[in-house]
Structure formats: C-alpha cells, structure tokens
Design a protein around this motif. Structure first.
Motif, PDB file in Angstrom:
ATOM      1  N   ALA A  52       0.839  -1.197   0.000  1.00  0.00           N
ATOM      2  CA  ALA A  52       0.000   0.000   0.000  1.00  0.00           C
ATOM      3  C   ALA A  52       0.870   1.242   0.000  1.00  0.00           C
ATOM      4  CB  ALA A  52      -0.903   0.009   1.229  1.00  0.00           C
ATOM      5  N   TYR A  53       0.417   2.235  -0.735  1.00  0.00           N
ATOM      6  CA  TYR A  53       1.060   3.551  -0.710  1.00  0.00           C
ATOM      7  C   TYR A  53      -0.044   4.597  -0.595  1.00  0.00           C
ATOM      8  CZ  TYR A  53       3.943   7.540  -1.845  1.00  0.00           C
ATOM      9  OH  TYR A  53       4.603   8.747  -1.778  1.00  0.00           O
ATOM     10  N   PHE A  54       0.125   5.503   0.359  1.00  0.00           N
ATOM     11  CA  PHE A  54      -0.886   6.531   0.606  1.00  0.00           C
ATOM     12  C   PHE A  54      -0.568   7.796  -0.171  1.00  0.00           C
ATOM     13  CE2 PHE A  54      -3.593   4.821   3.915  1.00  0.00           C
ATOM     14  CZ  PHE A  54      -2.834   3.786   4.444  1.00  0.00           C
ATOM     15  N   ARG A  69      -0.982  11.530  -0.093  1.00  0.00           N
ATOM     16  CA  ARG A  69      -1.243  12.463   1.005  1.00  0.00           C
ATOM     17  C   ARG A  69      -1.321  13.886   0.505  1.00  0.00           C
ATOM     18  NH1 ARG A  69      -0.524   9.911   5.901  1.00  0.00           N
ATOM     19  NH2 ARG A  69       0.493   7.873   5.763  1.00  0.00           N
ATOM     20  N   VAL A 122      -5.504   5.563  -1.175  1.00  0.00           N
ATOM     21  CA  VAL A 122      -4.461   4.543  -0.997  1.00  0.00           C
ATOM     22  C   VAL A 122      -4.441   3.672  -2.253  1.00  0.00           C
ATOM     23  CG1 VAL A 122      -5.968   2.877   0.193  1.00  0.00           C
ATOM     24  CG2 VAL A 122      -3.500   2.808   0.555  1.00  0.00           C
ATOM     25  N   MET A 126      -6.814   1.035   7.602  1.00  0.00           N
ATOM     26  CA  MET A 126      -6.849   0.919   6.143  1.00  0.00           C
ATOM     27  C   MET A 126      -6.317  -0.426   5.667  1.00  0.00           C
ATOM     28  SD  MET A 126      -7.858   2.842   3.704  1.00  0.00           S
ATOM     29  CE  MET A 126      -8.386   1.584   2.555  1.00  0.00           C
ATOM     30  N   LEU A 178      -9.820   8.014   5.404  1.00  0.00           N
ATOM     31  CA  LEU A 178      -9.301   8.777   4.254  1.00  0.00           C
ATOM     32  C   LEU A 178     -10.103  10.065   4.157  1.00  0.00           C
ATOM     33  CD1 LEU A 178      -8.881   5.975   1.537  1.00  0.00           C
ATOM     34  CD2 LEU A 178      -7.085   7.072   2.887  1.00  0.00           C
ATOM     35  N   TRP A 194       2.077  -1.928   4.562  1.00  0.00           N
ATOM     36  CA  TRP A 194       2.458  -0.515   4.428  1.00  0.00           C
ATOM     37  C   TRP A 194       3.615  -0.226   5.366  1.00  0.00           C
ATOM     38  CZ3 TRP A 194       1.888   3.088   8.581  1.00  0.00           C
ATOM     39  CH2 TRP A 194       2.275   4.405   8.257  1.00  0.00           C
ATOM     40  N   PRO A 212      -4.174  11.786   4.576  1.00  0.00           N
ATOM     41  CA  PRO A 212      -4.259  10.783   3.503  1.00  0.00           C
ATOM     42  C   PRO A 212      -5.545  10.938   2.694  1.00  0.00           C
ATOM     43  CG  PRO A 212      -4.640   9.755   5.653  1.00  0.00           C
ATOM     44  CD  PRO A 212      -4.333  11.192   5.912  1.00  0.00           C
ATOM     45  N   GLU A 260      -3.829   4.417   9.105  1.00  0.00           N
ATOM     46  CA  GLU A 260      -3.169   3.420   8.250  1.00  0.00           C
ATOM     47  C   GLU A 260      -3.412   1.996   8.728  1.00  0.00           C
ATOM     48  OE1 GLU A 260      -1.582   5.959   9.678  1.00  0.00           O
ATOM     49  OE2 GLU A 260      -0.932   7.306   8.060  1.00  0.00           O
TER      50      GLU A 260
END
Lengths: 264, 786
Positions: free
Chosen positions: B39-41, B43, B116, B267, B102, B281, B113, B264
């Motif tokens: 996972a990459y948020f 932001r 994602v 999530m 989110l 993550w 955030p 996170e």
C-alpha cells in the motif's frame, strides 16, 4: 527511483563523449549528491556514466602546486601526508565534509562540479586561487563558480583535476548548520602566491564568493584583530530558519576572524 | 537468590539486546506474508483545501495495481476514534469532529491521507499514486493558535473559533484574590515548542484476512496492541474482538507516538478483507514527519504570586494547546489531566488555577510524546520560579528548598487533584548539588570568562505523575477505557516460566526487568523465564506501555500473579511433605517445613502440579498457572533534580553543555543499567527540545522542517557525559514500591538547560530564551538585550 542505463567510462574524454551522446544523461562520481537526488525524485536521468574507472584519482605535489585528481575521495585527501604537509587547511577541510560514509565515496570533482552553495571544496578552490582542469581547458576558480549549483563547465565537459597553489598560510573554519551539518558559514582564508583571499561558502545568496572588503582590510595586517567587528553585507546573505541574513552576515565576519586566528 | 543474582536490583545486561545488536530483531517491516500486496498513501501536499474532484482511473490501470481506495469506497467504516472525552467548563462535551480514515471532501493538514493505492510492489503503488488526479480548492490555512481562536477560517465547521474545549481546574476567584494581595507577582510567557517524535523505526502495518476462519490479523508498530484491537475493532471496522488479532512484534522505539490508533492500521486491515490478500504498508521517513502524531505545542501565560521572602502563595496560568487537525487517541487529556494537575510541582503552593483551551489547526495531530503534559508543566514552573528568584534576589536553590513539600507531609494532597504518596525532594537536590560540583562553579565561570565564554548553571526540581492509572479516576476524568494491566504466569511442567504481560516493550527492556521480578519472587534464574508480549491472541487484555506505567502497573500485575502461584505451590508442597500449609516457608526457590529439614524445590512442585499423582485433587486443581489484573490505587510520583551547566559563546550563540547532573527518584530500582539508560535517553530528548529540535510550519501550513536537513536531532557529540544518581523513596501503594523512570529525563532536563542559558546571559541583560535555543536564537537574544 526511476530506471536508467549505466555505463562505465575509460577516460575523461570517453566519459565526455558518452554523456554527450545520451538523451538526458549525467556523469556520476561518488554519487553522494546525485543518488539521493534521484531517489527523492529531484533528478531523473536516462543514463549514468560512471567515472570510477576513468583513471582520474591521485594526489601529487610538484613544486608549488598540489594537484588532486577529480575522482580522489575526501578521505584520501584528508589522510594524505602530502596534502597535510603542503596545505593542512585543505586536508582539514576534507576531513570535515559530511560523515565517514560520505568521505569514503565523495570526490573533489563531484563537489566542485556540483557547486552546492553550502559545500566546502568551492571555498577551498576560491580561497586558494585553484585551477580547475577539464578534459578541454583550464579554468581559474575565480571564473569557475557562477552561481547556485552553476559552474562554467560546458555540456559534457569533465573535470580531470584541481591544482591548488601552495600558500604561505591558510585556514578553513566551518560553522555547521545544526541539522544538516553543511556549512552554514564556511570561510577559507589564504595568503600566498594568489594574493590575500577570503572565500565564503554557505552564506551568500549566489553561492560561494570572495569577501573583498575583508581581503582589503587584511592587506594591512594579517591578524584576527583586523577583522574585529566586521560583517558581510546583509543584502547578499542567504536566509532560512537556521540563520536569517543579519545573523549570517555577523557570522561571516566572526568565522573569518577565527580563520585568520587559526592560520597564524 | 540464585547464583549470579538476577533478582530485583541486579545489574543484568538485557536479554533482548542479543537480537537487537546483531540485526536479528523481527520488526513489522521484516514480516512478509504470503501473497502480500503493498500500500502507498497519497497524502495532501497542502494544509487546507476542499477536494473538488478526485480521479483515480489512471492509477487503477497502472502496472501492478490491484485497487485504489478513497473515502467514497469506505461506506460502513467508522472514523478514527478519540479515547478520552473532556468537557467545557460549562459541562458541554468537547467538540469531537469525525476523523475519517481517508479524507472526506476536505484535507486538513499536509500529510492528510486522500487515497491509498494497493499494488503488487511498493514501487508500483507509489508510481500509480502519482497518476491520481486531484483538484483542490485551497482554503486559508489555520496555523497560528492565537489567530485561530479569534475565529475566521475554521478547521472544522462544528468547532467555533477552532476551539475543541475550554477547560479549567481550580477556583479562579479565590486564586485571583491571593494574587491581588501578594507582595510580588512574577509573570512569564512560554512557548513549549512542537516536537516530531522520530522513533528510529518508522511506522508500519500489515493487514491480513483469513477467509476460512474469517479472522483478521494486524501486524503493527504499536505500543498497545489490545487498545488498537478495541478501538479499531469496535469503532472503525466493526470486527468482533474474537475475530481480530493484533500483533506488535519488535518495535523500534515509540516515545508515545506509537500508542495511538492510526488510520493506516485500519486501512490495511480493511483492505486485506476486501482483497483477500495481505496488505503491507511501511512509512517513508518524510511520511513519518507528516503522519506520526507530534508532541508538545503549548502557548502559556503564567503568573506566580509570592511573598517577599519567596514563599509561593498562588499560581495561575492559561494555555492554548494545539490538537492539530484531528483528535488523536489521548490528545485531550495531555494538556489537562497530565499537565494542569502537575502545577503544584514539588512545592506547597496552596492555590492554583489553570485554564486550558484546546485548539484545532491545519497541522498534524498532536498527542502524547515522552512526558506528555508533564514536561510542559515542569517547564512552566521551573522557568517562572527561576525568574521569580532573580526578581527577588533569592538564590535558586534556596527559593526551591523554601517551598519544598517536606518528607513528613506525605501523603500530600495537592490543590490540583493529585495526592502524592511519598517523596524526598531534598535528597535528590542534595545528590544533584554534589554531583554537579556546584561549589566549584564560580571558579569554572571565571576561567571561562578569560576565554570570552559565559558559563551558567540551571536548576530543575520536578515531580511527575505516571504509572497510569486508577481506572475509576481515569474514567471520571473522561478516559474511555480502564487503565489496569494484566499478567498471566504460566509455570511449565519442568519448572521454566512464561509470563504473558499486557505491557509492551519497545526499548524498555521488559524481557529482562520483568524476568528479574520472577527471579526475585520464585528464585529461578532469568534464563529460565520468558516474557511474552505483543500478541493479543496470547495475552490477556492489557492497556499497553506509555505513561511510564509498565513496571508500576504491569509489574504489579505480575507480582500479584506470582503471589497466587506461590500460594498454590505452598498447598502442593504441604500435601507432598505432609505438613500444614501454615508451616510451609518459601525462600530462594525452596519450600521448607518450618522447624524440620524437609524441603522441596520449586521445580519439583511444578512437576507435581502437572503430574498430580501425589496431589490434593479433592481440594486443588492440577496445573500451575495464574492470572492477575492489577488496577493501581493511584498514580505514582517519581521526582528529582536536574542541574545543567552550560558555556555560551556570545559571538556565535553556540551553547555547549559542559555538565549535566541528574538525580532522580524512581522508587525501587529493579535494574540499575536499565534505569540509567532510561535517564540517558530521556535527558537526550529533553536537551533536544531545549537546544535543537523544533517543528516549524509556515503561515500556509507547509512543514518547513520536513526532514533531518532542517529538523535537528540530538547527536552524541551534542551531549556531555551525564552524572546520574538515584535516591529512592518507595511508592506506598504498589507491591514493588516502584514509581517509573521512562519519562523523567524529558521532564526534568529541558528547564534545567534553559535556566542555565538564562543564567549565563543574565549579566548581559537577557531574561528569557525561546526554545530551541539554537545559536541564532541565543545570539539574537543577546543583541536584543544590549
């Protein structure tokens, strides 16, 4: 990190030809600035041409000049008996660049070509009146540093060595940024065949520069008291959270004074 | 005691260091689940904006991408909850805006955030996130607290004047009357600078869902796994606790910042359920800067009323406390119950009033950070007392001594709710004075002056409240959980022991210190004791580690469980040795029949419990395993004295700490090496706040200190070798007599440093020093005074 092609160069001319032949390529020396820049996405290159095998490292002292190959690492300059004997201010400067890991990889050619406004070597070059030799010509330090991250180098031109005239007396004092430990103000002073020089890094809005008002004063007497209470011109000082222009201007004077004290 | 004493007081090296120092720790990022995704948020890069449109279509079709989620996809998912509810002075509940996992329609801080991306590799997720098209309508950023409470732009529509609550303790009118009649009033304005926690391990989380058992597992860098399970399971994802396992493996430091439930965590857990694959993550460091809860950030105006001989008559203060953009788990309690109730300090000040206004701003959420409210309180007190002493011409030590709570005054009821159980403030003061060689200071100062340097000496005498907390008290004050701790002591048939503790170790050395408790009470060597923590599947419900509570509360729970073990063991031994239970004595791991030479070892008893052939089965169950839940009767009150000596170079403003002396009272010392380590680390962070660290936002809410290029972390060469000593007075209300030591360093050190700088520069007319006292700040103060 985005992808790039990687190639090694066999000489300075080969490196120059290779990098000129790429779309958006770059030379890589120690990589201590370039690699973090690429990782942070601040720089992208199609190709990296590595100078490691180009035969550009080495230190020699001939007569009145210390010549340092462009790919010579900071750790090697710092520990070189020849440099320590001939220009201890220079080996001292090299020993204070970054940290041990940076010194084991970083090179003088990379530092000089990059001309970071807070780097140490540009102050030494300007402060000693060095000659920067490329695969094409020789450029004096006074003509070489052209502004923030800008030099007189042409596209694809490769620094091969830097020649430092040996001074009668010299010193470098660095006042570090508390966070990054780059030079907040770094002053290199020398008195020798290239005259009286006071070179300042870290402080100026256009990068490394010579503080000519101090140089004039020192031609009267080379002693710390000559610089008592002097300061740089505030309007040409950089300003950030660590040092506003007025504090930086004051520090230039104070650190220059300490450099003179260290040189006697 | 077994050979090679490993009980209470033994200076044993930490068992856990073997794996930490050889790179064999198992941290969350080291864990890899089969078939995992990354996972990459995405932001927010602005502080305050309406989200006009969000187009994830290009990201969805990018290479390796499996899913892209925004707030719209998360119907049924609750907001991240706050764990402590406060009220306004009129009894109205605090303003508690929803904190969506989110961003919902609006972004409220740099780092908030927005979406994602989940992909096969981290690189692919990050690349795809750059393809998300977002259209933001910028709003003015609310950054400065003093401006924020005037109204204007609101961070949350429902929080008028950006105020979360306006709370007070004390009788304002009575306190004001004392001020009106006092000989002397000293006032001070203080900014307690915002800090970024910077634990060496960035936060990470792995969500995993097993469709066969319908069970979720969350691996996360937390200080409090059960708390996360409760908050996330009950309030955010509606997963029943028996179907949710939270595992906190090795965690590389927390300092409070890893106590809280973060978006996170929810999530990755939710996404794992959606996708049927694990979701992992790991924060990048620059991401940590804009997503880990920050610390401190108070603006305080305080006044101290004194008689002309220096007796403290009354104290009052008003603080604006930054909550950031959203309420983090403990945030409302930090400036109130962990700060205002400490404003008596070690002193007999009879009348105290404190007014706290909690403020929303477009910055990262602020919550507890090593000391959590107590550094702020101690800083205010020690700075105002330092100033009062100077104004009245009274010696710094004398004015403190004069107002100390005396050893025979305990238990001491302060005017601000807390009742201190025990303490001897003179003992730590005397120890510190000696350790600091205060007598030799004038000579050192004169010597330094010859070199153009200015030396100064600064004092800090502090008390703090930790060992949180009596549940009923906490509940009455708005805590939405209990604050007991759990322990399960499992004796194995062949005599070794595993202790399951609800505390968590992320640098505290519990695997060693807790084993020492067992060693002390049972007589086994610590090599035969395993301390298990961090996995909610294995451990009874506990509240985790923060607020210097683990030894006082977790350790006491272990002691209670051990008491039960010994109690049962005596019954077994009595049966086997054919004696009355009252004739059984237990010492050094051996059960003896009083007045005879009959004995049996603990190991034999353990075996008998599990192979109960000669055993009182009619009155006693087999097995040797006991649990205890310990709810403390009170907070605990470590105290001490820190003395800092500095040398200032007035021509550059550089401050060198030449000497730092810490004399602390942590109650009973279990392991002196661990205690010393805690003080070293805390003092380093306390010095960090005073001289180096400072989180800076510009007027647009951009984080200027977003990396180590600008945020100055203390390094070894910034710090002197400390002189450290302990003078223990026992806690009167827990079985170990322990008070805690984890946070005293940050609490005591900071004011000692600043007081020392003010002392050094007082001859130049300097009367105050902002934090951090960087070279520029010090130089400027000197210029302005002249």
């Amino acid at each position: 990190m985005s992808e790039f092609n990687y190639a090694m160069a066999s000489s300075a001319d080969d490196a120059s030809a290779q990098v000129k032949g790429t779309g958006d390529g770059s030379l890589i020396a120690g990589g201590m600035t370039l690699i973090p820049s690429i990782k942070l996405g601040l720089a992208t290159h199609t190709d990296l041409i590595d100078l490691a095998g180009a035969g550009l490292s080495g230190i020699s002292v001939e007569g009145t000049t210390v010549t340092i190959g462009a790919m010579t690492r900071h750790v090697d300059v710092a520990s070189s008996k020849e440099v320590v004997n001939a220009i201890p201010a220079l080996s001292g400067l090299a020993s204070g660049i970054g940290d041990p890991q940076v010194r084991n990889r970083g090179t003088i050619g990379g530092s000089v070509a990059n001309n970071d406004p807070a780097a140490d070597y540009p102050a030494a070059c300007l402060g000693l009146g060095a000659m920067i030799k490329t695969n094409d010509r020789e450029i004096s330090a006074d003509d070489f540093f052209a502004g923030l991250f800008t030099t007189a180098l042409k596209e694809g031109e490769v620094i091969t060595s830097v020649g430092f005239p040996i001074p009668e007396r010299a010193a470098y004092v660095k006042f570090p940024n508390p966070a990054s430990r780059y030079a907040l103000v770094g002053v290199f002073v020398s008195d020798g065949p290239m005259g009286i020089r006071v070179a300042v890094t870290g402080a100026g809005i256009s990068g490394v520069y010579r503080e000519s008002s101090f140089e004039s004063a020192l031609s009267g007497a080379w002693e710390p008291a000559t610089l008592d209470g002097v300061k740089a011109d505030e309007s040409s000082m950089a300003s950030d959270i660590h040092a506003a222009a007025d504090y930086r201007a004051h520090l230039v004077g104070e650190i220059a004074r300490r450099a003179i004290a260290a040189s006697v | 005691m077994p050979d090679g004493n490993t009980g209470i007081g033994a200076a044993v090296k930490r068992k856990e260091d073997r794996r930490f120092l050889t790179g064999k720790g198992r941290f969350t990022d080291d864990i890899n689940r089969p078939n995992q995704t990354f996972a990459y948020f995405l932001r927010s890069s602005v502080a305050h904006a309406n989200i006009k449109s969000l187009d994830t279509s290009a990201a969805l079709t990018a290479e390796g991408v499996i899913a892209v989620y925004t707030n719209e996809d998360m119907e049924g998912v609750g907001g991240v909850p706050c764990g402590w509810g406060l009220t306004f002075q009129n009894g109205d509940p605090m303003v508690e805006p929803v904190h969506p996992v989110l961003a919902a329609g609006k972004v409220r801080h740099v780092g908030d955030p927005i979406a994602v991306v989940i992909a096969e590799t981290k690189k692919q997720a990050k690349a795809a996130a750059a393809l998300i098209k977002i259209d933001l309508e910028d709003l003015p950023a609310v950054v400065n607290m003093t401006n924020a409470v005037e109204g204007g732009t609101l961070v949350h529509e429902e929080a008028a004047n950006n105020i979360c609550y306006d709370w007070a303790i004390g009788d304002k009118d009575e306190v004001d009357k004392v001020f009106d009649g006092a000989d002397h009033v000293t006032s001070i304005e203080i900014v307690n600078n915002r800090l970024i926690p910077n634990a060496i391990e960035p936060r990470a989380a792995i969500g995993d869902y097993d469709a066969v058992s319908q069970k979720y597992t969350l691996y996360t860098t937390t200080q409090s796994p059960h708390l996360i399970r409760l908050l996330m399971g009950a309030f955010v994802l509606q997963i029943p606790e028996h179907k949710l396992r939270v595992v906190a493996p090795d965690v590389g430091g927390g300092f409070g910042s890893k106590t809280f439930h973060y978006a996170e965590e929810a999530m990755v857990t939710w996404a794992a359920g959606q996708l049927g694959r694990p979701v992992k993550w790991t924060a990048e460091r620059s991401e940590s800067f804009i997503s880990d809860a920050h610390g401190r950030d108070h603006i305080t105006t305080a006044e101290l009323a004194l008689s002309k001989d220096g007796t403290f008559l009354a104290f009052r203060e008003r603080t604006l406390a930054n909550m950031g953009a959203y309420l983090s788990t403990f945030a409302p309690a930090v400036p109130t119950y962990l700060h205002s109730t400490l404003l008596a300090g070690v002193y007999t000040t009879p009348m105290i009033y404190s007014n706290i206004i909690a403020v929303f701003t477009n910055t990262v959420a602020v919550d507890a950070y090593r000391g959590a409210g107590r550094p702020e309180a101690t800083y205010t007190l020690e700075r105002i007392i330092d100033r009062a002493a100077r104004e009245l011409g009274i010696d710094q030590v004398d004015i403190r001594r004069k107002n100390f709570i005396q050893p025979d005054a305990f238990p001491y009821q302060t005017p601000v709710a807390l009742e201190y159980d025990s303490g001897n403030y003179e003992a730590t003061l005397a120890s510190a004075l000696k350790g600091a060689d205060v007598d030799g200071f004038e000579a050192r100062k004169a010597e330094a002056a010859k070199n153009g340097k200015l030396r100064g000496l600064g004092y800090s005498t502090y008390v703090e409240a930790c060992g949180a907390a009596p549940s009923a008290v906490a509940g009455a004050l708005g805590a939405r959980a209990g604050l007991y701790e759990s322990a399960n002591v499992r004796v194995h048939p062949t005599g070794s022991i595993t202790v399951f503790t609800g505390s968590h170790s992320h640098g505290q050395g519990h695997e060693t210190a807790f084993a020492q408790l067992v060693s002390e009470q049972i007589g086994v060597d610590i090599e035969n004791v395993e301390i298990s923590h961090g996995d909610t599947d294995q451990i009874p419900f506990g509240m985790g580690t923060y607020a210097s509570r683990s030894l006082a509360v977790g350790g006491s729970a272990i002691v209670k469980a051990l008491d039960k073990i010994i109690d049962k063991s005596k019954k077994i031994a009595a049966h086997i040795m054919e004696a009355a239970e009252s004739d059984i004595e237990f010492e050094d791991g051996t059960f003896k029949v009083a007045g005879t030479d009959k004995s049996m070892g603990f190991g034999e008893v353990a075996l008998a419990a599990y192979i109960p052939h000669n055993y009182p089965l009619d009155v006693l169950e087999p097995g040797l395993e006991e649990s205890a839940f310990y709810d403390p009767a009170n907070f605990t009150f470590p105290a001490g004295c820190h003395i800092c000596e500095v040398e200032v170079d007035p021509s550059t403003g550089v401050v060198e700490i030449t000497n730092f002396t810490a004399a602390d009272d942590p109650g009973t010392v279990i392991n002196p090496i661990i205690v010393e380590g805690q003080i070293h680390g805390g003092v380093a962070q306390g010095i960090g706040q005073a001289l180096l660290e400072g989180c800076i936002y510009d007027d647009n809410g951009q984080l200027i200190t977003g990396s180590y290029m600008d945020y100055t972390m203390p390094r070894a060469d910034d710090l002197p070798s400390y002189v450290v000593s302990t003078e223990s007075t026992k806690c009167t209300h827990n079985p170990l007599g322990v008070k805690g030591v984890g946070e005293v360093g940050t609490i005591g050190a900071t004011p000692a440093v600043i007081n020392a700088i003010v002392d050094a520069l007082s001859e130049l007319g300097v009367t105050d020093m902002p934090m951090p006292a960087t070279p520029q700040t010090v130089w400027r103060a000197i210029q302005e005074a002249s």
